[in-house]
Design an enzyme around this catalytic site. Structure first.
Site, PDB file in Angstrom:
ATOM      1  CE  LYS A  80      16.859  -9.156   4.681  1.00  0.00           C
ATOM      2  NZ  LYS A  80      15.444  -9.226   4.250  1.00  0.00           N
ATOM      3  CG  ASN A 101      16.696 -14.097   3.826  1.00  0.00           C
ATOM      4  OD1 ASN A 101      17.039 -15.106   3.227  1.00  0.00           O
ATOM      5  ND2 ASN A 101      15.443 -13.833   4.120  1.00  0.00           N
ATOM      6  N   GLY A 139       5.109  -2.424  -4.944  1.00  0.00           N
ATOM      7  CA  GLY A 139       6.417  -2.222  -4.324  1.00  0.00           C
ATOM      8  C   GLY A 139       7.519  -2.803  -5.177  1.00  0.00           C
ATOM      9  N   GLY A 141      10.956  -2.849  -3.526  1.00  0.00           N
ATOM     10  CA  GLY A 141      12.085  -2.909  -2.599  1.00  0.00           C
ATOM     11  C   GLY A 141      12.592  -4.340  -2.452  1.00  0.00           C
ATOM     12  N   GLY A 142      13.284  -4.592  -1.342  1.00  0.00           N
ATOM     13  CA  GLY A 142      13.914  -5.892  -1.148  1.00  0.00           C
ATOM     14  C   GLY A 142      12.924  -7.051  -1.136  1.00  0.00           C
ATOM     15  NE  ARG A 164       6.320   5.748  -2.523  1.00  0.00           N
ATOM     16  CZ  ARG A 164       6.666   6.001  -1.283  1.00  0.00           C
ATOM     17  NH1 ARG A 164       5.866   6.715  -0.512  1.00  0.00           N
ATOM     18  NH2 ARG A 164       7.805   5.568  -0.790  1.00  0.00           N
ATOM     19  NE  ARG A 168      13.826   1.384  -4.093  1.00  0.00           N
ATOM     20  CZ  ARG A 168      13.568   1.594  -2.795  1.00  0.00           C
ATOM     21  NH1 ARG A 168      12.497   1.102  -2.237  1.00  0.00           N
ATOM     22  NH2 ARG A 168      14.390   2.299  -2.078  1.00  0.00           N
ATOM     23  N   GLY A 257       1.072 -11.732   6.241  1.00  0.00           N
ATOM     24  CA  GLY A 257       2.539 -11.750   6.251  1.00  0.00           C
ATOM     25  C   GLY A 257       3.143 -12.684   7.277  1.00  0.00           C
TER      26      GLY A 257
HETATM   27  P1  NDP Z   1      12.200  -1.515   1.177  1.00  0.00           P
HETATM   28  O1  NDP Z   1      12.489  -0.283   1.937  1.00  0.00           O
HETATM   29  O2  NDP Z   1      13.294  -2.192   0.432  1.00  0.00           O
HETATM   30  O3  NDP Z   1      11.013  -1.214   0.116  1.00  0.00           O
HETATM   31  C1  NDP Z   1       9.861  -0.517   0.502  1.00  0.00           C
HETATM   32  C2  NDP Z   1       8.883  -0.476  -0.663  1.00  0.00           C
HETATM   33  O4  NDP Z   1       7.645   0.086  -0.184  1.00  0.00           O
HETATM   34  C3  NDP Z   1       9.331   0.409  -1.821  1.00  0.00           C
HETATM   35  O5  NDP Z   1       8.909  -0.169  -3.027  1.00  0.00           O
HETATM   36  C4  NDP Z   1       8.573   1.721  -1.549  1.00  0.00           C
HETATM   37  O6  NDP Z   1       8.307   2.454  -2.723  1.00  0.00           O
HETATM   38  C5  NDP Z   1       7.275   1.174  -1.022  1.00  0.00           C
HETATM   39  N1  NDP Z   1       6.523   2.139  -0.206  1.00  0.00           N
HETATM   40  C6  NDP Z   1       6.834   2.628   1.024  1.00  0.00           C
HETATM   41  N2  NDP Z   1       5.883   3.479   1.444  1.00  0.00           N
HETATM   42  C7  NDP Z   1       4.951   3.532   0.465  1.00  0.00           C
HETATM   43  C8  NDP Z   1       3.714   4.236   0.305  1.00  0.00           C
HETATM   44  N3  NDP Z   1       3.252   5.075   1.251  1.00  0.00           N
HETATM   45  N4  NDP Z   1       3.011   4.058  -0.840  1.00  0.00           N
HETATM   46  C9  NDP Z   1       3.457   3.218  -1.800  1.00  0.00           C
HETATM   47  N5  NDP Z   1       4.612   2.538  -1.706  1.00  0.00           N
HETATM   48  C10 NDP Z   1       5.342   2.700  -0.594  1.00  0.00           C
HETATM   49  O7  NDP Z   1      11.538  -2.504   2.232  1.00  0.00           O
HETATM   50  P2  NDP Z   1      11.484  -4.112   2.177  1.00  0.00           P
HETATM   51  O8  NDP Z   1      11.115  -4.527   0.796  1.00  0.00           O
HETATM   52  O9  NDP Z   1      12.676  -4.669   2.808  1.00  0.00           O
HETATM   53  O10 NDP Z   1      10.273  -4.405   3.180  1.00  0.00           O
HETATM   54  C11 NDP Z   1       8.929  -4.072   2.825  1.00  0.00           C
HETATM   55  C12 NDP Z   1       8.003  -4.676   3.876  1.00  0.00           C
HETATM   56  O11 NDP Z   1       8.071  -6.091   3.793  1.00  0.00           O
HETATM   57  C13 NDP Z   1       8.357  -4.324   5.320  1.00  0.00           C
HETATM   58  O12 NDP Z   1       7.207  -3.806   5.937  1.00  0.00           O
HETATM   59  C14 NDP Z   1       8.740  -5.644   5.959  1.00  0.00           C
HETATM   60  O13 NDP Z   1       8.249  -5.729   7.271  1.00  0.00           O
HETATM   61  C15 NDP Z   1       8.030  -6.639   5.066  1.00  0.00           C
HETATM   62  N6  NDP Z   1       8.708  -7.942   5.022  1.00  0.00           N
HETATM   63  C16 NDP Z   1       8.001  -9.031   5.441  1.00  0.00           C
HETATM   64  C17 NDP Z   1       8.574 -10.276   5.402  1.00  0.00           C
HETATM   65  C18 NDP Z   1       7.780 -11.455   5.866  1.00  0.00           C
HETATM   66  O14 NDP Z   1       8.347 -12.552   5.951  1.00  0.00           O
HETATM   67  N7  NDP Z   1       6.504 -11.316   6.170  1.00  0.00           N
HETATM   68  C19 NDP Z   1       9.944 -10.481   4.912  1.00  0.00           C
HETATM   69  C20 NDP Z   1      10.589  -9.268   4.445  1.00  0.00           C
HETATM   70  C21 NDP Z   1       9.972  -8.058   4.532  1.00  0.00           C
HETATM   71  P3  NDP Z   1       9.386   3.473  -3.380  1.00  0.00           P
HETATM   72  O15 NDP Z   1      10.414   2.640  -4.081  1.00  0.00           O
HETATM   73  O16 NDP Z   1       8.552   4.255  -4.338  1.00  0.00           O
HETATM   74  O17 NDP Z   1       9.945   4.288  -2.258  1.00  0.00           O
END
Ligand code: NDP
Length: 292
Positions: A80, A101, A139, A141-142, A164, A168, A257
């Protein structure tokens, strides 16, 4: 691009327009089933090919798509960000998010878009207008980044990011405050969080709840949810996450989702062909896979 670029059936009967996805691992990505269901339903003579593309081969894959006149392609993990150097330009929000994407061939130029947040907003708009609202975003992340940037650009008043990892989370908050009109703040996630009273829209953009760990529970106290609060989850598989079930039991308006994923498909197909695809057809194709 667009439909005009599709082969005129009368003259060229055996040349389908090409679209697809580049990622690795590619085998578990269900997008192909949803997109091809829409192509069939709307009689669009196009194919969607799920392609296993290693990081070192990404440039060749993009050049191949260009050489073969693909209408465009999706990029998923891990391409990406890396794909950007192979493109000719970026859409406005993709430039802010810093990730692409969905690539679209427009006037012989490959333009990178990001549909993650746009798909989320399209699903959200079926129940609520984001403008002027207070978001609680779980969250950073991406997916969270894409959703937060689009919400900010769409006029969200306030975005509270709960994450957490402090670094980030802080990076996302700084991006939102610098590049969108929304006012953003960080809450570091260390133990159970309550939903602030002013929250209109709660979004789980973490990976908590994703198959196979379907009973995983967010450290979020949903008891204090106001009735009518919107609770949205990015997790497409399974669509009825624990968060969705708990929020529904407390009178929240819920969004799963699957809706976000389907709306991403609708946006991609519009970019590539100009056709507004029927989300119900696409949702049925995905739901059949996830319930199997
Ligand atoms: P990333 O790996 O980039 O980010 C993951 C995030 O989840 C981080 O902020 C991480 O926190 C947090 N996290 C993970 N485990 C825990 C936990 N136990 N408690 C609290 N926070 C937690 O992933 P993406 O952003 O790419 O994807 C996230 C989800 O989004 C995936 O499950 C994916 O399937 C879904 N998704 C769905 C889409 C849709 O169209 N429905 C499109 C894109 C993604 P930390 O930074 O603290 O580690």
């Amino acid at each position: 691009g667009r439909l005009a670029a599709l082969p005129p059936r009368a003259r060229v009967s055996f040349l389908s327009a090409l679209t697809g996805s580049f990622s690795t691992p590619a085998g578990e990505n269900p997008t192909v089933a949803m997109i091809e269901a829409a192509y069939r339903h709307h009689g669009i003579d196009a194919r969607y090919l799920n392609c296993e593309v290693a990081p070192a081969a990404l440039g060749d894959a993009v050049r191949g798509a260009r050489a073969m006149g693909w209408l465009g392609f999706n990029c998923s993990i891990p391409h990406k960000v890396a794909v950007i150097e192979h493109l000719d330009g970026l859409g406005d929000s993709a430039a802010v998010i810093g990730a692409v994407n969905c690539v679209v061939l427009r006037d012989d130029r490959l333009i990178g878009e990001n549909t993650d947040g746009q798909g989320f907003l399209a699903a959200l708009r079926t129940v609520a207008d984001p403008a002027g609202r207070s978001f609680l975003l779980l969250g950073a992340g991406g997916a969270a980044r894409a959703i937060a940037v689009e919400a900010g650009l769409a006029g969200a008043a306030r975005i509270t990011v709960v994450n957490r990892d402090r670094a980030r989370g802080a990076e996302l908050v700084a991006l939102l405050n610098a590049r969108t009109p929304a006012s953003a703040e960080l809450v570091v996630w260390d133990g159970f969080q309550r939903v602030p009273d002013e929250t209109d829209i709660v979004v789980n953009a973490t990976s908590v709840g994703l198959f196979p760990d379907v009973d995983a529970r967010l450290e979020l106290d949903v008891d204090g949810l106001r009735e009518g609060t919107v609770v949205a989850d990015v997790i497409p598989n399974p669509p009825r996450t624990r968060l969705i079930r708990d929020a529904e039991a407390r009178g929240a308006t819920v969004l799963d989702g699957l809706g976000m994923l389907v709306q991403q498909g609708v946006i991609s197909i519009r970019h590539w062909t100009g056709v507004d695809a029927d989300p119900a057809v696409m949702r049925r194709a995905l739901a059949a896979i996830f319930s199997a």
